[in-house]
Every structure is written in C-alpha cells, then in structure tokens.
Write a protein that holds these residues in place. Sequence first.
Motif: not given
Lengths: 268, 268
Positions: B176-177, B180-181, B196-205
């Motif tokens: 997912i991450s 999204l990236a 902040p939402a997209a920064v959080d969700l792309t951390r795993l990428a």
Amino acid sequence: VKTVAIVGVGLIGGSFALALRKAGFEGKIVGVSSPATIAKALERGVIDEAMSLAQAAAIADLVYLSQPIQGILETLDVLDTDALITDAGSTKAVICERAKRLKRGRFVGGHPMAGKETRGVEEADADLFRGRPYILTAREPDLEKWVELIGGRLVILEPQDHDALAAIVSHVPQLISTALAAEIGATGGAAKLVGPAAVDLTRLALSPYEVWRDIFATNAGPIRVALKLFTGILEGLGAQLSEPTMQKEFLQAAQTARELRQPVNEKD
Amino acid sequence: VKTVAIVGVGLIGGSFALALRKAGFEGKIVGVSSPATIAKALERGVIDEAMSLAQAAAIADLVYLSQPIQGILETLDVLDTDALITDAGSTKAVICERAKRLKRGRFVGGHPMAGKETRGVEEADADLFRGRPYILTAREPDLEKWVELIGGRLVILEPQDHDALAAIVSHVPQLISTALAAEIGATGGAAKLVGPAAVDLTRLALSPYEVWRDIFATNAGPIRVALKLFTGILEGLGAQLSEPTMQKEFLQAAQTARELRQPVNEKD
C-alpha cells in the motif's frame, strides 16, 4: 487586516488564530462558534471576543471559515460582509462555486494541508501550518502574506485541480487507512500480530467521521478517479511479486517517498 | 542457554543480542556476519566474539538466524548443530519447510513483528521487541522464556497461519505504501500538496528492497489473497462515499484502530 473573524474555532480555526498572533498580528481576533467552544477559546486566549456571525461580519476585514465543509456552505448562504473571506475546507470546487453567490465581499478559497486525528480548540497549535502546504484558489496579496508569515508553503491552484490532487494525497490515504483497519478487524487473529507498520497505517482511521462525511460527499468524483488509479497500481504490484521488475517499481516509489521528506528549501 | 550464536548481526540480530543482555543473559554471544558488520558489532559491544558458522554451530546452545530470508534458507542448507535453532524471517512456511531437512538440532521458527525502515547493527536497539508481537511456530519453553524476558508478546502460530496474517498486517501495508508513493510520484503537482497523511503512509515505502524481495518471493500466494480482500474493501468504500452506510464502516474501522492502540494489558 485589523480585525479577523474566525468562524468555527476548532483545531484549524484556533490554530490559525494562534499562528496569526505568533506571526505578529496585533489586531483583534473575534470568534464565532458554539458557546462551549467559545468558552474554551476565551480561556486559552485563542480569541479576544465572541460575536454572532452578523456582528463579526460587520466589523471584520478578514473572515476565516473553519467549520466542517457543510457548515462553511451554510455560512456562505447567509454571510453578508465587505471583508476578504477565505475558508479552510478540505475540498474546494463545491465551496468556491457556492461562494459565487455572495452578494459582496471578496472570496478566495483556502486549504491548509495540516491537521491531526484529534479535533477541538484544546488541540490548537500556533505551529500547525509550519512547513505544510497551504493552498489558495486565487492570488490575493494580503492572504498570501499571512499564509507565509504563519509558515505555510503557499500553493496557488484552481479548485478542480486542488480537488483532484487532494484526492490523491489526502482522501485516498484516509480510505486506505480505514480499509486496512477494516481488513484487520474482519480477520480473526490479525490484531494480535499488528506491529509498527499496521499501527502507522491505521492512524488516519481514527479520524472523526463528521469531517470526512463532508469531504466524501463534496469530492466523490475525483476520489473515485484517484482510488481507481491507486488500486490499479496496487494490483500491478501484486501481479509482479516474484518478478525482477518489482525492484524498479519499489526503488522508484522509495525515491518519491524520500523526496517527500526533503526539507522545503532543497525541494523547491 | 549459555552460548548464543547470532547469524546475521543486523538490526534484528543486533537488537536480539542487546535485548538478551538487558534481560540478564550472562552467557557468551558470538556473531556470524560479514567482516564489516562484525567490526561494527564488536565496536558497539553487541557481540563478544566473531566466528565462522561452523565454529559457532559447534559451541552454541541457541542459534539465531537473522539474515534476510534467502540467507536464512542458505544457512539452513549447511547448518549442522545440536543446538536449538530459531530464526527471525518475516515469512515462516518456506523457512520451516526447509528446516525439516536439518539432520540434527531442534528448529522452531520465529518472527518478531518489529523493525524500522533502516537497517544495520548501528540501529540495533535493546528495546526493539518491547510490546511487539513475537511469533513462534511451536512451543519451546527455553525460547518462550527469552521472548518474554526481552519484552515480546508471545504468539504461537502454525507457519501457514502466520503467513496469512502477516500478509494482512505487514506485507499488504508495505505494498500500500509503495503504491501510494508511486501514485504521488506519477501525478504532476501531487508532491507539492503532501501533508502529514501522505507522509505517514509513505514511510514504509522507504524500506529496503533486499528485505522485501525475499518476503514477496516466499509469500506471494497469501499476499495476493490479502491484497484482494483489501482492494475489495477499498472499492466498497469508494462505492458508498456519499451513502449513509459509510458512517458505519468508518466508525467500525475507527474502533478497530483504537483497539490496536490499547495498552497490552487492557487488550489481552
């Protein structure tokens, strides 16, 4: 700008008031909100005075609409002011269209890409906008000046362009987080295995529905387009799990994720 | 357990060594790793001594395999020891199957659901496992004791059950991450709006591909099942954006997300 009226003194409106003060605004800040919110806002010193919308509209130079979207639309229906008007709604096309009916005053749509999963003036923070994108739907020197003074990264975008991009960077992430939490909730035993990855990715799922109901209702079309693009990419990754091509996709996404984290001055 | 051999002294292996020490382990910890890693591990005091795999296998009571999955499989092919053997690989079915070929020693698969986007013994942390699930594929009193002493939340699961659940709580979140990236990277102008939402969700990428290549290759089936469930839920949300039914889905997912954050003692 000598008098600012904040309509809806919650997390965003309250933070805007605190940020203005921190940035050196010396005029008056009046608040239009429910009695309970007004009491907390006065106690924290977020606003100087409480007023009705009509009173505030009569004396303000800047009216800042920071309610949920439905509240902004209802305020626009009755607002009557000569002031500069802006809003902090998370979608822009429906709001900007509604604002065209205003009899007087100048309206410029706005959207600070900042927030928390929490709400309320108790959480208001003078630095909430610092380093975050702050979209305006048209140029407006007075407003641009304050956006930059409170630390926002100014981006000028047409309402439709904003909504298409916000669907990708904000609305789809919310739905992803909600869907992942739903999948974990629906799978017996999954919750016991949750580690940092799933904790991070389900943080947005904690967000208040009242805020999102209006976003989904006013941006359904662009959200569906962005969702379709996302699921297409995701299914593409799923199809090449054991393929050597996966490496290229993975490294390219990692590069994008790194770029999103670069300090503003390197990135711009 | 008097002598522990850590094979692959990276983030996980190094953290396991530090965690053992912090939990009161007074025996010897030997490391099997590349010369560069060994030098750093000795300098940080993570291991007492470096050895070859054969030397370590001859003296260890516990062999801890903490390489990437492919490395674990290769080690199992040559490992010859009477020790208790466990591993920290992120998928379990392929590894446990391979371990059946061991001529001697007892093997119990393991998976600490802990980690960072970073790698290497430099990042090793004695508290990495604290409060995190730690799966074992069979009961093993000695190992269970140490898992609990280092703060892990012990979960006993069959390899296949582990892999199905890990696909949901870990492997799908990674995809997912990354997706999204990729979507943000593919959409002009989107990066400028990231909050902040997209920064959080792309951390795993940002995660290293070398780790994920092996996970994808050894768990493709369960990942595809979990992905299909996820995209089904996501598309379901997309179909009811403006519907009143959305509220129920949203609140239920929020409830799950809250439960995932409850302190362990309330949750268990």
